[in-house]
Design an enzyme around this catalytic site. Structure first.
Site, PDB file in Angstrom:
ATOM      1  N   GLY A 163       0.772  -1.101   0.120  1.00  0.00           N
ATOM      2  CA  GLY A 163      -0.032   0.028   0.031  1.00  0.00           C
ATOM      3  C   GLY A 163       0.775   1.232   0.050  1.00  0.00           C
ATOM      4  CD  GLU A 199       8.384  -3.257  -8.154  1.00  0.00           C
ATOM      5  OE1 GLU A 199       7.446  -2.714  -8.348  1.00  0.00           O
ATOM      6  OE2 GLU A 199       8.342  -4.595  -8.408  1.00  0.00           O
ATOM      7  CG  HIS A 207      -4.121   1.615  -8.128  1.00  0.00           C
ATOM      8  ND1 HIS A 207      -3.590   1.649  -6.977  1.00  0.00           N
ATOM      9  CD2 HIS A 207      -5.078   0.574  -8.322  1.00  0.00           C
ATOM     10  CE1 HIS A 207      -4.275   0.756  -6.201  1.00  0.00           C
ATOM     11  NE2 HIS A 207      -4.993  -0.053  -7.049  1.00  0.00           N
ATOM     12  CD  GLU A 287       1.161  -3.672  -2.387  1.00  0.00           C
ATOM     13  OE1 GLU A 287       0.047  -3.713  -1.660  1.00  0.00           O
ATOM     14  OE2 GLU A 287       1.937  -2.929  -2.315  1.00  0.00           O
ATOM     15  NE  ARG A 291      -8.359  -3.820   1.891  1.00  0.00           N
ATOM     16  CZ  ARG A 291      -7.018  -3.566   1.451  1.00  0.00           C
ATOM     17  NH1 ARG A 291      -6.138  -4.224   1.803  1.00  0.00           N
ATOM     18  NH2 ARG A 291      -6.876  -2.505   0.821  1.00  0.00           N
ATOM     19  NE  ARG A 338     -11.916   4.880  -0.518  1.00  0.00           N
ATOM     20  CZ  ARG A 338     -10.825   4.042  -0.429  1.00  0.00           C
ATOM     21  NH1 ARG A 338      -9.986   4.389   0.807  1.00  0.00           N
ATOM     22  NH2 ARG A 338     -10.504   3.078  -0.917  1.00  0.00           N
TER      23      ARG A 338
HETATM   24  C1  MV4 Z   1       5.119   1.590  -8.100  1.00  0.00           C
HETATM   25  C2  MV4 Z   1       4.936   2.673  -8.755  1.00  0.00           C
HETATM   26  C3  MV4 Z   1       5.693   2.880  -9.832  1.00  0.00           C
HETATM   27  N1  MV4 Z   1       6.576   1.720 -10.066  1.00  0.00           N
HETATM   28  N2  MV4 Z   1       5.993   0.517  -8.322  1.00  0.00           N
HETATM   29  C4  MV4 Z   1       2.450   2.315  -4.224  1.00  0.00           C
HETATM   30  C5  MV4 Z   1       1.397   1.482  -3.636  1.00  0.00           C
HETATM   31  C6  MV4 Z   1       1.909   0.211  -3.894  1.00  0.00           C
HETATM   32  N3  MV4 Z   1       0.996  -0.614  -3.769  1.00  0.00           N
HETATM   33  C7  MV4 Z   1       2.531   0.361  -5.270  1.00  0.00           C
HETATM   34  N4  MV4 Z   1       2.845   1.748  -5.251  1.00  0.00           N
HETATM   35  C8  MV4 Z   1       3.511   1.981  -6.510  1.00  0.00           C
HETATM   36  N5  MV4 Z   1       4.339   1.077  -6.906  1.00  0.00           N
HETATM   37  C9  MV4 Z   1       6.883   0.640  -9.517  1.00  0.00           C
HETATM   38  N6  MV4 Z   1       7.716  -0.061  -9.773  1.00  0.00           N
HETATM   39  C10 MV4 Z   1       4.241   3.605  -8.201  1.00  0.00           C
HETATM   40  C11 MV4 Z   1       3.553   3.395  -7.176  1.00  0.00           C
HETATM   41  C12 MV4 Z   1       2.437   4.394  -6.642  1.00  0.00           C
HETATM   42  C13 MV4 Z   1       1.166   4.283  -6.775  1.00  0.00           C
HETATM   43  C14 MV4 Z   1       0.454   3.114  -7.138  1.00  0.00           C
HETATM   44  C15 MV4 Z   1      -0.899   2.918  -7.104  1.00  0.00           C
HETATM   45  C16 MV4 Z   1      -1.587   3.950  -6.828  1.00  0.00           C
HETATM   46  C17 MV4 Z   1      -1.061   5.236  -6.408  1.00  0.00           C
HETATM   47  C18 MV4 Z   1       0.439   5.333  -6.191  1.00  0.00           C
HETATM   48  C19 MV4 Z   1       1.062   6.423  -5.938  1.00  0.00           C
HETATM   49  C20 MV4 Z   1       2.229   6.744  -5.870  1.00  0.00           C
HETATM   50  C21 MV4 Z   1       2.983   5.534  -6.428  1.00  0.00           C
END
Ligand code: MV4
Length: 446
Positions: A163, A199, A207, A287, A291, A338
């Site tokens: 998260g 990574e 997202h 991920e 839940r 929300r």
């Molecule tokens: C990342 C990414 C960019 N590149 N991984 C943040 C939450 C976690 N579940 C994974 N996240 C991220 N991983 C790589 N390799 C950018 C994020 C990220 C993000 C992801 C989903 C929703 C909002 C976000 C906000 C900032 C960064």
């Protein structure tokens, strides 16, 4: 299953109670001392006060919750989201006490809680994962070698995190050297676990998550995607289904990846696969959430599937009502916001208080999931979510307009709310066009 103990509070506790009632299952609610006037306490068939306001004394207290199940004779526990929902020790305590945990097995939950392990499992199942380390990176030397291979920028993540907690971006060797050590000590302090993985970092991703349902007969279906790019500091603000970025072909590819991943895991329950989607339509597993999620509602609106009752039925050993993918159909569009008791103009500071006046909007396409009422006193001890407002329409534009109509009808007095923020987001040209990414809120200046 005859009685479910609801191990949560707020709107999700009500959502669980309503689902149980729809299924003809009795409910018992736990509550903390400050929650004695909460609606979930009034709506449940029986209630048990488990302790004080501090979560450690109540909603996070495993022995007291198990005792509450025993006292009330509940044969199942629903953990909701947050609190103990993804704590494998809690699922295990249920298993050890012959109580049905409404969720996956403790063993599968534990596997997905380790984000490096989860990535390994998905890679083995041929689910696309982000290029990077093969599992845990032991030291700075190894980290530098990986960065050289995949190229900067890279992101260092805590295996025990998730998260967005414990993430560190590095754009060159120096940032990686210092970032790696800091991430290690931060992760040790936060989770008692300093294991990291690395990574390639994607700058402006979306997202996108895929909802799945898997029963104990090997039936696994996906319920398409939710777009959750509009968030701030990893707290989602607006979610919608379907996503403007996904066409039928990509939906099938991502859905197939999630179903394959769930099958490989032997997963049984409702679950969510979180992906990031690159600007060139490449997607990568991030991920898995084991839940029920806050934003499950938008998926319910476009599929007609009640995800809560399905989750309960699966835990009770029943097959999916719709066990095959070809019978899952998408209709229309849904957006959820929300609404929190916060001052979003002051760094989103929580503002607990009393709801002095309240008028809920209504009409075609409007759903509200909420635990608040006129006179309700918001305790300062928990998150500041007041309600989820969901607008459904035949297409995205109709759902957006209905959302704006509902936001205008809303009256909440006594505490500031984030309603004005949502007017700003939903009328923004980029939102109207569906041009979204995870930096949307930052780009608005918040
Ligand atoms: C990342 C990414 C960019 N590149 N991984 C943040 C939450 C976690 N579940 C994974 N996240 C991220 N991983 C790589 N390799 C950018 C994020 C990220 C993000 C992801 C989903 C929703 C909002 C976000 C906000 C900032 C960064």
């Amino acid at each position: 299953m005859e009685k479910i103990l609801v191990a949560n509070r707020g709107e999700i506790a009500l959502r669980i109670i309503r689902a149980a009632k729809d299924l003809g299952i009795k409910t018992a609610a736990i509550f903390s001392e400050v929650d004695k006037d909460s609606l979930h306490v009034r709506f449940a068939d029986e209630t048990v006060c488990v302790g004080g306001a501090r979560p450690e004394e109540s909603y996070l207290n495993i022995p007291r919750i198990i005792a509450a199940a025993e006292i009330t004779g509940a044969d199942a526990i629903h953990p909701g989201y947050g609190f103990l929902a993804e704590n494998p020790s809690f699922a295990e305590a249920c298993e050890d006490n012959n109580i049905i945990f409404i969720g996956p097995s403790s063993q599968v939950m534990k596997k997905m809680g380790d984000k490096a392990e989860a990535k390994k499992v998905m890679k083995e199942a041929n689910v696309p994962v982000m290029p990077g380390s093969d599992g845990i990176v032991k030291n700075v030397g190894e980290a530098l070698t990986i960065a050289e291979k995949v190229g900067y920028p890279v992101v260092v993540k805590a295996a025990a995190g998730g998260g967005g907690r414990g993430m560190r971006i590095a754009r060159n060797d120096l940032e990686l050297k210092t970032g790696f050590r800091m991430a290690q000590s931060e992760s040790q302090a936060a989770f008692g676990d300093n294991r990291l993985y690395i990574e390639k970092y994607i700058e402006n991703p979306r997202h996108i998550e895929i909802q799945i349902l898997a029963d104990s007969y090997g039936n696994v279906v996906h319920l398409a995607e939710r777009e959750c790019s509009i968030q701030r500091r990893h707290q989602k603000l607006v979610e919608e289904a379907p996503s403007t970025a996904i066409d039928e072909k990509l939906r099938e590819k991502m859905g197939e990846a999630a179903v394959t991943g769930a099958k490989k895991l032997g997963y049984e329950s409702a679950g969510t696969f979180e992906f990031i989607l690159d600007e060139d339509d490449s997607f990568y597993f991030m991920e898995m959430n084991t839940r029920i999620q806050v934003e499950h509602t938008v998926t319910e609106m476009i599929t007609g599937v009640d995800i809560l009752t399905e989750q309960i039925r699966i835990a009770n050993g029943e097959p999916l009502l719709i066990p095959t993918q070809d019978k899952i159909q998408l209709n229309g569009h849904a957006i959820e916001v929300r609404i929190n008791a916060e001052d979003h103009t002051l760094d989103f500071t929580p503002r607990p208080g009393t709801i002095n006046a309240l008028h809920f909007p209504g009409g075609a396409g409007i759903r509200i999931d909420s635990h608040i009422y006129q006179g309700y006193k918001i305790p300062p001890n928990y998150d500041s979510l007041l309600l989820k407002l969901i607008a459904y329409g035949r297409d995205r534009e109709q759902s957006r307009k209905r959302m704006l109509r509902a936001l205008d009808e809303f009256v909440i007095r006594g505490v500031p709310t984030t309603i004005p923020l949502y007017r700003e987001i939903l009328t923004h040209p980029d939102f109207i066009q569906g041009r979204l990414n995870t930096n949307f809120i930052k780009n608005l200046g918040y």
